[in-house]
Design an enzyme around this catalytic site. Structure first.
Site, mmCIF file in Angstrom:
data_model
loop_
_atom_site.group_PDB
_atom_site.id
_atom_site.type_symbol
_atom_site.label_atom_id
_atom_site.label_comp_id
_atom_site.label_asym_id
_atom_site.label_seq_id
_atom_site.Cartn_x
_atom_site.Cartn_y
_atom_site.Cartn_z
ATOM 1 N N GLU A 287 1.187 -1.228 -0.011
ATOM 2 C CA GLU A 287 0.025 -0.102 -0.035
ATOM 3 C C GLU A 287 0.993 1.219 -0.118
ATOM 4 O O GLU A 287 1.575 1.585 1.078
ATOM 5 C CB GLU A 287 -0.831 0.073 1.392
ATOM 6 C CG GLU A 287 -1.870 -1.363 1.411
ATOM 7 C CD GLU A 287 -3.089 -0.830 0.522
ATOM 8 O OE1 GLU A 287 -3.206 0.059 -0.291
ATOM 9 O OE2 GLU A 287 -3.943 -1.838 0.699
ATOM 10 N N CYS A 321 -2.414 9.152 2.044
ATOM 11 C CA CYS A 321 -2.042 8.716 1.044
ATOM 12 C C CYS A 321 -3.190 9.273 -0.025
ATOM 13 O O CYS A 321 -2.962 9.373 -1.447
ATOM 14 C CB CYS A 321 -1.873 7.185 1.150
ATOM 15 S SG CYS A 321 -3.371 6.358 2.072
ATOM 16 N N GLU A 424 4.641 12.152 -5.521
ATOM 17 C CA GLU A 424 3.876 12.625 -4.297
ATOM 18 C C GLU A 424 4.675 13.524 -3.313
ATOM 19 O O GLU A 424 5.759 12.858 -2.969
ATOM 20 C CB GLU A 424 3.653 11.283 -3.627
ATOM 21 C CG GLU A 424 2.809 11.284 -2.288
ATOM 22 C CD GLU A 424 2.913 10.356 -1.425
ATOM 23 O OE1 GLU A 424 3.719 9.608 -1.152
ATOM 24 O OE2 GLU A 424 1.604 9.829 -1.019
HETATM 25 P P1 NAD Z 1 8.082 5.068 4.823
HETATM 26 O O1 NAD Z 1 8.304 4.248 3.543
HETATM 27 O O2 NAD Z 1 9.285 5.981 5.035
HETATM 28 O O3 NAD Z 1 8.078 4.326 6.005
HETATM 29 C C1 NAD Z 1 7.278 3.072 6.224
HETATM 30 C C2 NAD Z 1 7.431 1.900 7.060
HETATM 31 O O4 NAD Z 1 8.704 1.116 6.520
HETATM 32 C C3 NAD Z 1 8.021 2.257 8.215
HETATM 33 O O5 NAD Z 1 7.750 1.561 9.319
HETATM 34 C C4 NAD Z 1 9.579 2.317 8.337
HETATM 35 O O6 NAD Z 1 10.109 2.108 9.282
HETATM 36 C C5 NAD Z 1 9.612 1.008 7.508
HETATM 37 N N1 NAD Z 1 11.010 0.856 6.644
HETATM 38 C C6 NAD Z 1 11.826 1.710 6.266
HETATM 39 N N2 NAD Z 1 12.826 1.371 5.483
HETATM 40 C C7 NAD Z 1 12.603 -0.039 5.423
HETATM 41 C C8 NAD Z 1 13.200 -0.979 4.854
HETATM 42 N N3 NAD Z 1 14.404 -0.948 3.695
HETATM 43 N N4 NAD Z 1 12.677 -2.285 4.799
HETATM 44 C C9 NAD Z 1 11.719 -2.389 5.591
HETATM 45 N N5 NAD Z 1 10.896 -1.506 6.266
HETATM 46 C C10 NAD Z 1 11.329 -0.348 6.150
HETATM 47 O O7 NAD Z 1 6.631 5.875 4.795
HETATM 48 P P2 NAD Z 1 6.069 7.200 5.749
HETATM 49 O O8 NAD Z 1 7.011 8.296 5.518
HETATM 50 O O9 NAD Z 1 6.080 6.470 7.158
HETATM 51 O O10 NAD Z 1 4.683 7.053 5.137
HETATM 52 C C11 NAD Z 1 4.152 7.962 4.331
HETATM 53 C C12 NAD Z 1 4.115 7.166 3.074
HETATM 54 O O11 NAD Z 1 3.024 6.061 3.305
HETATM 55 C C13 NAD Z 1 3.619 7.994 1.926
HETATM 56 O O12 NAD Z 1 4.112 7.736 0.785
HETATM 57 C C14 NAD Z 1 2.074 7.567 1.911
HETATM 58 O O13 NAD Z 1 1.278 7.988 0.786
HETATM 59 C C15 NAD Z 1 2.168 6.084 2.152
HETATM 60 N N6 NAD Z 1 0.954 5.430 2.773
HETATM 61 C C16 NAD Z 1 0.078 4.589 1.866
HETATM 62 C C17 NAD Z 1 -1.003 4.308 2.162
HETATM 63 C C18 NAD Z 1 -1.952 3.254 1.242
HETATM 64 O O14 NAD Z 1 -2.817 2.700 1.834
HETATM 65 N N7 NAD Z 1 -1.510 3.453 -0.103
HETATM 66 C C19 NAD Z 1 -1.556 4.573 3.355
HETATM 67 C C20 NAD Z 1 -0.607 5.503 4.218
HETATM 68 C C21 NAD Z 1 0.481 5.760 4.015
#
Ligand code: NAD
Length: 537
Positions: A287, A321, A424
């Site tokens: 997601e 998102c 985005e």
């Molecule tokens: P992010 O990608 O920075 O982090 C998400 C998660 O991934 C965190 O728990 C982080 O610790 C973990 N992470 C980071 N690097 C990793 C790796 N190499 N391997 C495994 N896990 C890792 O996202 P964010 O800044 O917390 O959230 C914002 C983003 O999330 C935006 O792009 C938003 O659109 C998206 N989002 C999407 C949805 C959806 O349903 N499509 C819902 C909510 C947020």
């Protein structure tokens, strides 16, 4: 190798730490109401017992900059143990009949509902979204529990007509195993709720790795869920928690003990996660980021469309998102629409998200303010007209937090492939352009990498048919006279293309949390082969 140190991205400063010893009453009241200690370090790992001796993570309030807590994350050994216990917990849970699991979910729903307002306030405190949205997020967890309680009696397979006499074919769903749930900062409660509820009803154990900047929300939720599990004699690791940063996330993703990785986050990280899970032939739900457009036709009811775009673009300070990031206006109504929209932007009440009436809270981190400023600068450098916003709020107490002005821009280029349109930016920036006919607007809508949500504003049925049909919007959520954000739990939620093709919550999403078997049963006295194949010696 992880050592007992602070997660660097969250920068531990002694002076801020000192402040944490005398927590504000604003923060301590909320933490106490959820049984979260307001002094000392807080264990951030739960596998039936609370523990954590890994990196120290700070939870920082985006409104005031106050350090809310120091959380002890998982070491590799603690993660390993949590995974082992999750596996054992799954072996136990899968033997419990699904409707009985539904009854446990009903109790979890009650426990969450009883703490709804306190938990909602914690979401506002730690993540920064306004109070009604924080409470709404917990309500979403409550709602999906209700949904999953019903589902626990309806996770049905199928009986398939066999071509062979005396044979029957069943498609049978069984629990999958351990589901690793990795979540983003912006929905620190609901996204776990969507996953946990369906996964639990299906008979799986979940292991949650939340965002490193919202550990308190995950601890509070886990405490509530665990209290119900413990009361019913279930192993706590049915809903294990491992807080931590990138390295903990990577370890969860790479573990062969995790049967399904449900990842919510950015496209950049999702790309890495998707490949890692695929390389071990694991299952994943991705997601990822959205880049959502609203299209307004000349026949639209502007009294509905303008406030909806306002909420879509400014709500949650542009950190959903599904936030509206692109606005396409038909040439005939563009000036009128933008005039009305700017008037609404001028009324926005900015401030503490915990204060009643606030509509605009802070961005979640200081880094996000930098991303916002860079995006605005790029808009200016490329000749965009900034109709409103573009700056940080610096007045009074707003200076302590990550407050930025909601921005409307008219970029010079209308090419959807231009970085401004195709990326985005997780902040309240709305880019707008004019179109002449629906086909052109749909092309603008579709011609970006992401495919999460989109909305069309029209009263003309012919437009609706085109919009939702094969020549229409290619996003996972396709709305008519409804904004891009604010989905209900009943329909499957998720996006296409670089948003990752994942589906969560309602619809058929539950089918991803089970393993499917096609079982052919022969109850005849012969053993014919399919397709009439003969193979007798
Ligand atoms: P992010 O990608 O920075 O982090 C998400 C998660 O991934 C965190 O728990 C982080 O610790 C973990 N992470 C980071 N690097 C990793 C790796 N190499 N391997 C495994 N896990 C890792 O996202 P964010 O800044 O917390 O959230 C914002 C983003 O999330 C935006 O792009 C938003 O659109 C998206 N989002 C999407 C949805 C959806 O349903 N499509 C819902 C909510 C947020």
């Amino acid at each position: 190798m992880l050592s007992r140190r602070t997660v660097p991205s969250l920068c531990l400063h002694r002076s801020r730490l000192a402040k944490a010893r005398t927590l504000s009453s604003r923060a301590s009241g909320i933490l106490s109401s959820l049984d979260i200690p307001t002094s000392a370090e807080i264990p951030g790992v739960y596998d039936g017992q609370w523990k954590g001796t890994g990196d120290i993570m700070e939870s920082v309030c985006p409104t005031t900059g106050e350090v809310l807590a120091r959380v002890q994350s998982a070491t590799p050994t603690e993660l390993h143990v949590a995974l082992e216990k999750s596996k054992e917990a799954y072996h136990y849970l899968r033997t419990i009949p699904a409707p009985r699991r539904g009854e446990l979910l009903r109790q979890i729903r009650e426990a969450l509902a009883a703490k709804r307002d306190a938990l909602g306030a914690l979401v506002s405190l730690e993540m920064g979204k306004i109070k009604t949205e924080g409470i709404g997020e917990v309500q979403e967890f409550v709602d999906i529990c209700d949904y999953a309680v019903g589902l626990s009696r309806m996770m049905n397979g199928r009986v398939v007509a066999s071509e062979r006499p005396g044979h029957t074919i069943l498609e049978v769903p069984n629990p999958l195993g351990v589901v690793g749930v990795l979540t983003a900062f912006n929905f620190p409660v609901a996204v776990y709720g969507w996953n946990f509820s369906l996964s639990f009803a299906a008979g799986n154990a979940t292991l949650w790795k939340p965002s490193p900047s919202t550990p308190l929300c995950s601890i509070a939720v886990t405490k509530i869920v665990a209290s119900v599990l413990e009361r019913n004699g279930l192993p706590g690791a049915v809903s294990a928690l491992v807080t931590g940063g990138k390295d903990v996330g990577e370890a969860v993703v790479e573990s062969r003990d995790v049967n399904l990785v449900s990842f919510t986050g950015s496209e950049a990280v999702g790309r890495v996660v998707g490949k890692a899970v695929q390389s071990r032939f694991g299952k994943s739900i991705l997601e990822l980021g959205g880049n959502n457009a609203a299209i307004v036709m000349p026949d639209a009811d502007l009294s509905l469309a303008v406030p909806a775009v306002f909420f879509g673009a400014v709500g949650t300070a542009g950190q959903r998102c599904t936030s509206t990031r692109r606005l396409y206006l038909h040439r005939d109504i563009a000036p009128k629409f933008l005039d009305a929209l700017q008037k609404l932007y001028a009324t926005v009440r900015v401030g503490d998200p915990l204060t009643n009436g606030t509509l605009l809270g802070p961005l979640h981190t200081r880094a996000a303010v930098g991303i916002y400023s860079d995006a605005v600068q790029r808009l200016r450098e490329t000749g965009a007209e900034i109709l409103t916003g573009g700056l940080r709020y610096e007045e009074g107490t707003l200076r302590q937090g990550n407050f930025v002005q909601p921005t409307i821009a008219v970029p010079k280029s209308t090419d959807p492939k231009d970085t401004i349109w195709s990326t985005e930016t997780f902040a309240p920036i709305l880019n707008t352009a004019v179109f002449d006919d629906l086909a052109q607007a749909i092309e603008f809508n579709n011609d970006v990498p992401q495919g999460l949500s989109s909305s069309l504003w029209t009263r003309d049925l012919r437009n609706v048919g085109k919009w939702i049909g094969p020549e229409g919007s290619d996003t996972g959520i396709v709305n008519v006279n409804v904004g891009t954000s604010g989905a209900e739990i009943g329909a499957a939620f998720g996006g296409n293309k670089s948003t990752g093709w994942g589906r969560e919550s309602g619809g058929d999403a539950w089918k991803q949390y089970v393993r499917w078997s096609a079982c052919t049963i022969n109850f005849s006295d012969a053993a014919p082969l399919a397709q009439g194949v003969e193979f007798s010696a």
